[in-house]
Design an enzyme around this catalytic site. Structure first.
Site, mmCIF file in Angstrom:
data_model
loop_
_atom_site.group_PDB
_atom_site.id
_atom_site.type_symbol
_atom_site.label_atom_id
_atom_site.label_comp_id
_atom_site.label_asym_id
_atom_site.label_seq_id
_atom_site.Cartn_x
_atom_site.Cartn_y
_atom_site.Cartn_z
ATOM 1 N N ASP A 84 -10.255 -15.254 28.744
ATOM 2 C CA ASP A 84 -10.196 -15.816 27.390
ATOM 3 C C ASP A 84 -11.614 -15.841 26.829
ATOM 4 O O ASP A 84 -12.597 -15.722 27.583
ATOM 5 C CB ASP A 84 -9.600 -17.226 27.427
ATOM 6 C CG ASP A 84 -9.307 -17.788 26.033
ATOM 7 O OD1 ASP A 84 -9.262 -17.006 25.068
ATOM 8 O OD2 ASP A 84 -9.139 -19.011 25.920
ATOM 9 N N SER A 85 -11.712 -16.015 25.521
ATOM 10 C CA SER A 85 -13.043 -16.120 24.916
ATOM 11 C C SER A 85 -13.688 -17.463 25.224
ATOM 12 O O SER A 85 -14.916 -17.583 25.206
ATOM 13 C CB SER A 85 -12.954 -15.926 23.400
ATOM 14 O OG SER A 85 -12.166 -16.943 22.812
ATOM 15 N N CYS A 92 -5.475 -14.944 25.612
ATOM 16 C CA CYS A 92 -6.025 -15.173 24.274
ATOM 17 C C CYS A 92 -5.135 -14.426 23.298
ATOM 18 O O CYS A 92 -4.992 -13.197 23.416
ATOM 19 C CB CYS A 92 -7.460 -14.670 24.195
ATOM 20 S SG CYS A 92 -8.168 -14.636 22.534
ATOM 21 N N GLU A 131 -12.107 -27.256 23.266
ATOM 22 C CA GLU A 131 -13.293 -26.977 24.077
ATOM 23 C C GLU A 131 -14.043 -28.275 24.381
ATOM 24 O O GLU A 131 -14.510 -28.504 25.500
ATOM 25 C CB GLU A 131 -14.201 -26.004 23.331
ATOM 26 C CG GLU A 131 -13.645 -24.599 23.184
ATOM 27 C CD GLU A 131 -13.976 -23.713 24.365
ATOM 28 O OE1 GLU A 131 -15.055 -23.881 24.957
ATOM 29 O OE2 GLU A 131 -13.150 -22.842 24.709
ATOM 30 N N CYS A 176 -2.010 -20.574 20.291
ATOM 31 C CA CYS A 176 -3.352 -20.318 20.810
ATOM 32 C C CYS A 176 -3.416 -21.024 22.145
ATOM 33 O O CYS A 176 -2.966 -22.179 22.267
ATOM 34 C CB CYS A 176 -4.419 -20.870 19.861
ATOM 35 S SG CYS A 176 -6.105 -20.818 20.536
ATOM 36 N N HIS A 234 -5.684 -22.434 23.613
ATOM 37 C CA HIS A 234 -6.440 -23.683 23.582
ATOM 38 C C HIS A 234 -5.550 -24.882 23.251
ATOM 39 O O HIS A 234 -5.806 -26.000 23.716
ATOM 40 C CB HIS A 234 -7.554 -23.611 22.525
ATOM 41 C CG HIS A 234 -8.784 -22.905 22.972
ATOM 42 N ND1 HIS A 234 -8.896 -21.528 22.990
ATOM 43 C CD2 HIS A 234 -9.974 -23.383 23.423
ATOM 44 C CE1 HIS A 234 -10.094 -21.193 23.428
ATOM 45 N NE2 HIS A 234 -10.772 -22.295 23.696
#
Length: 282
Positions: free
Chosen positions: A16-17, A81, A159, A199, A201
């Site tokens: 993932d980024s 992602c 994050e 997403c 996240h």
């Protein structure tokens, strides 16, 4: 009694980024408790969701090709992602001989779950706008009203949560407001009963999202479906590694204090060491 020689555990890399792919890792570990997992974060290129398509494709491919040159026993690559999956999968699958699993927004199961046929789509701005997502809605949710919300801020909040910062439901309310507020795109907010977390996240903030919305809203993500897809491939391939147990690491493309602040969280996910992956300049 004949002893059966140990077999190598399949080596699965979650890419993932940022750290959103840890939600996929969590689901995959539950599905494959004996799997060997590495995590690869392109934090040097984070975030992907607001980048041009050609940049995401080139960057994701360079990172994964660099990783493959460093670690040569990968059995399954997981592109955890949505942005990278919708853009770079064809090129990655042409390049790698091992299976490459992508993440697809869970629009189909959400449409099947919704009693009111009124669903929300919470994604990055790029995913919301992408023609790929629109095709998924046309194919699997044509009988539903879909309220789409794009947010990069929610990615940043996820994050921060994994870096031990407290995130309150109140911080999410401005982001989620289009899902609960009357508008031309959301004519009857009370009917919304299912929300796609499109997403990787966002499942990391599932508790906070649920608290900010009505309890009648079901949250749907791709974690379980992707875990099952990984299991499908691990049952059909011969692991490349010759030994049953080898160390695995969490890899990053940039070393900074933000990365170090993840050490406690990464330990909870089974990683005791962070490694730096060098990405050659194009």
């Amino acid at each position: 009694m004949i002893d059966t020689p140990p077999t190598a555990a399949p080596h699965i890399v979650i890419f993932d980024s940022g750290v959103g792919g840890l939600s996929i890792l969590q689901a995959a570990r539950q599905q494959l408790p004996h799997g060997r997992f590495s995590y690869l974060s392109d934090n040097g290129g984070f975030p992907y969701g607001n980048k041009p398509a050609h940049h995401v494709i080139d960057r994701a491919c360079r990172v994964l090709e660099s990783f493959a040159a460093e670690v040569d026993d990968v059995d399954v690559y997981v592109i955890a992602c949505n942005t990278a999956s919708t853009l770079a999968l064809p090129r990655l699958r042409r390049h790698f001989t091992r299976p490459v699993v992508g993440v697809v927004p869970a629009i189909k199961p959400a449409a099947e779950l919704s009693r009111n046929k009124y669903i929300g789509l919470l994604a990055t701005p790029g995913t919301v706008k992408r023609s790929y997502t629109k095709r998924l809605i046309e194919e699997f949710a044509s009988d539903c009203h879909v309220v789409s919300v794009g947010s990069s801020a929610l990615v940043e909040l996820a994050e921060r949560k994994l870096r031990q910062e407290y995130i309150s439901p109140e911080q999410l309310q401005p982001i989620l407001a289009p899902l609960i507020t009357l508008s031309s795109s959301n004519p009857t907010p009370a009917r919304l009963d299912t929300l796609v977390l499109a997403c990787t996240h966002f499942p990391l903030l599932a508790d906070e999202i649920a608290q900010a919305l009505s309890p009648r809203v079901q949250l749907v993500d791709s974690g379980l479906a992707i875990a099952r897809r990984i299991a499908y491939w691990t049952e059909r391939i011969q692991p490349l590694a010759s030994l049953p147990t080898q160390p695995t690491y969490a890899w990053f493309t940039r070393a900074d204090s933000s990365t170090e602040s993840l050490s406690d969280t990464l330990a909870l996910f089974g990683f005791d060491e962070i490694r730096l992956l060098h990405i050659p300049t194009p």
